[in-house]
Design a protein around this motif. Structure first.
Motif, short mmCIF file in Angstrom:
data_model
loop_
_atom_site.label_atom_id
_atom_site.label_comp_id
_atom_site.label_asym_id
_atom_site.label_seq_id
_atom_site.Cartn_x
_atom_site.Cartn_y
_atom_site.Cartn_z
N GLY A 1 42.68 45.17 88.98
CA GLY A 1 43.87 45.81 89.50
C GLY A 1 44.53 46.78 88.56
N ILE A 2 44.34 46.61 87.23
CA ILE A 2 45.07 47.47 86.31
C ILE A 2 44.63 48.93 86.38
N SER A 3 43.41 49.18 86.87
CA SER A 3 42.96 50.57 86.98
C SER A 3 43.63 51.30 88.13
N GLN A 4 44.40 50.56 88.95
CA GLN A 4 45.06 51.16 90.11
C GLN A 4 46.46 51.66 89.80
N ILE A 5 46.84 51.69 88.52
CA ILE A 5 48.17 52.19 88.18
C ILE A 5 48.34 53.62 88.69
N ILE B 1 49.50 48.31 78.78
CA ILE B 1 49.64 49.57 79.50
C ILE B 1 48.65 50.62 78.97
N ARG B 2 48.24 50.52 77.70
CA ARG B 2 47.15 51.38 77.23
C ARG B 2 45.86 51.04 77.96
N THR B 3 45.61 49.74 78.13
CA THR B 3 44.43 49.30 78.87
C THR B 3 44.44 49.86 80.28
N PRO C 1 35.63 47.87 83.60
CA PRO C 1 36.38 48.90 82.84
C PRO C 1 37.64 48.34 82.19
N GLY C 2 38.41 47.55 82.94
CA GLY C 2 39.62 46.94 82.38
C GLY C 2 39.29 45.95 81.29
N TYR C 3 38.22 45.17 81.49
CA TYR C 3 37.81 44.18 80.49
C TYR C 3 37.42 44.85 79.17
N HIS C 4 36.64 45.91 79.25
CA HIS C 4 36.19 46.60 78.03
C HIS C 4 37.37 47.24 77.30
N ALA C 5 38.26 47.86 78.05
CA ALA C 5 39.43 48.49 77.43
C ALA C 5 40.37 47.44 76.84
N PHE C 6 40.51 46.30 77.51
CA PHE C 6 41.45 45.26 77.07
C PHE C 6 40.97 44.56 75.82
N THR C 7 39.67 44.31 75.71
CA THR C 7 39.13 43.56 74.58
C THR C 7 38.73 44.44 73.41
N GLY C 8 38.95 45.75 73.54
CA GLY C 8 38.70 46.65 72.41
C GLY C 8 37.67 47.71 72.70
N CYS C 9 38.04 48.96 72.51
CA CYS C 9 37.13 50.07 72.73
C CYS C 9 37.50 51.20 71.77
N ASP C 10 36.91 52.37 71.96
CA ASP C 10 37.20 53.50 71.07
C ASP C 10 38.66 53.95 71.16
N PHE C 11 39.33 53.62 72.26
CA PHE C 11 40.69 54.12 72.48
C PHE C 11 41.75 53.02 72.41
N ASP D 1 53.31 57.98 78.39
CA ASP D 1 53.97 57.00 79.26
C ASP D 1 53.23 55.67 79.28
N TYR D 2 52.10 55.60 78.57
CA TYR D 2 51.26 54.42 78.65
C TYR D 2 50.75 53.98 77.27
N GLY D 3 51.68 53.72 76.37
CA GLY D 3 51.32 53.07 75.13
C GLY D 3 51.02 53.96 73.94
N TRP D 4 51.18 55.27 74.09
CA TRP D 4 51.01 56.17 72.95
C TRP D 4 52.29 56.96 72.75
N GLU D 5 52.45 57.49 71.56
CA GLU D 5 53.54 58.41 71.30
C GLU D 5 52.96 59.66 70.64
N LYS D 6 53.50 60.80 71.03
CA LYS D 6 52.97 62.08 70.55
C LYS D 6 53.80 62.57 69.38
N ILE D 7 53.13 62.79 68.24
CA ILE D 7 53.78 63.27 67.03
C ILE D 7 52.98 64.45 66.48
N GLU D 8 53.60 65.63 66.48
CA GLU D 8 52.96 66.84 65.98
C GLU D 8 51.60 67.07 66.65
N ASP D 9 51.61 67.02 67.97
CA ASP D 9 50.42 67.30 68.78
C ASP D 9 49.30 66.28 68.60
#
Length: 233
Positions: free
Chosen positions: A68-72, A144-146, A30-40, A168-176
């Protein structure tokens, strides 16, 4: 798992894959797929999935980090980031460098090094920024997004997978709507002096490698496997 269409339909035995890959490597997926690029999350330009996976499966350190990163938030974020920064350097072909900012300078010097001492801004080639590794400020946000994505996927079987907030993890919310927070801090160096001092420090560090030799290779090969969704960090 049923995959394919028409005459190319087949079934993949996921349990057999799990046994073949082993528990530790599967926990890192899961961490590998998110780190190397996914839909999110964005991908490393032209690096694809195959080469990063081959590097991952040979390194217990990187497997442990991506597991380990999935244990945040119950993990040592700083240590995991240090390990994955080294992983990114390996993905970009640097076997003797563990700092992405240093890797960026070496990439520039190797690809665009100027041979005319009298005119230091007379570059021989047009600069392609997509070939550079991400800087540390960008990698921190990517990391942190990963962690958030891997945490979400790893708890997908729960009624409430996570109580953590994307902001709190790599995104910012602008107008919902949520947008990537690419980096924190200044976009440009504060002065020319700061760049010069950094370059001198990198040269000194490079000169002190064992016997004056540093195992560095530059790999800009296209390993994207035809993906059109990759973005340069």
């Amino acid at each position: 798992m049923h995959v394919g269409t028409g005459n190319n339909q087949t079934f993949i035995d996921v349990n057999k894959l799990f046994v073949s890959l082993g528990t530790n490597l599967c926990c890192a997926l899961p961490g590998y797929h998110a780190f190397t690029g996914c839909d999110f999350n964005s991908a490393f330009y032209r690096k694809g999935k195959k080469k990063p996976f081959e590097i991952l499966r040979k390194s217990p350190t990187y497997i442990q980090a991506l597991s380990g990163i999935s244990q945040i938030p119950n993990c040592d974020i700083d240590q995991l980031l240090t390990d994955l920064e080294s992983y990114v350097c390996r993905i970009y072909g640097f076997a003797g460098v563990d700092d992405v900012n240093t890797a960026r300078v070496l990439t520039f010097n190797r690809a665009y090094g100027n041979k005319d001492d009298c005119n230091p801004i007379n570059l021989e080639k047009k600069i392609d920024g997509s070939l550079f590794p991400p800087c540390k400020a960008e990698l921190n946000q990517h990391f942190i997004r990963t962690a958030y994505i891997a945490h979400l996927w790893s708890n997908a079987h729960l009624p409430v997978p996570t109580n953590l907030l994307p902001s709190d993890y790599g995104w910012e919310k602008i107008e919902d709507k949520y947008f990537f927070k690419w980096f924190v801090g200044d976009q440009l160096p504060p002065s020319i002096t700061s760049i010069s001092n950094m370059d001198l420090n990198i040269e000194e560090e490079h000169d002190t490698e064992t016997d004056g030799v540093c195992d560095i290779t530059i790999d800009n090969s296209d390993d994207s496997e035809g993906s059109d969704e990759e973005e340069n960090l």
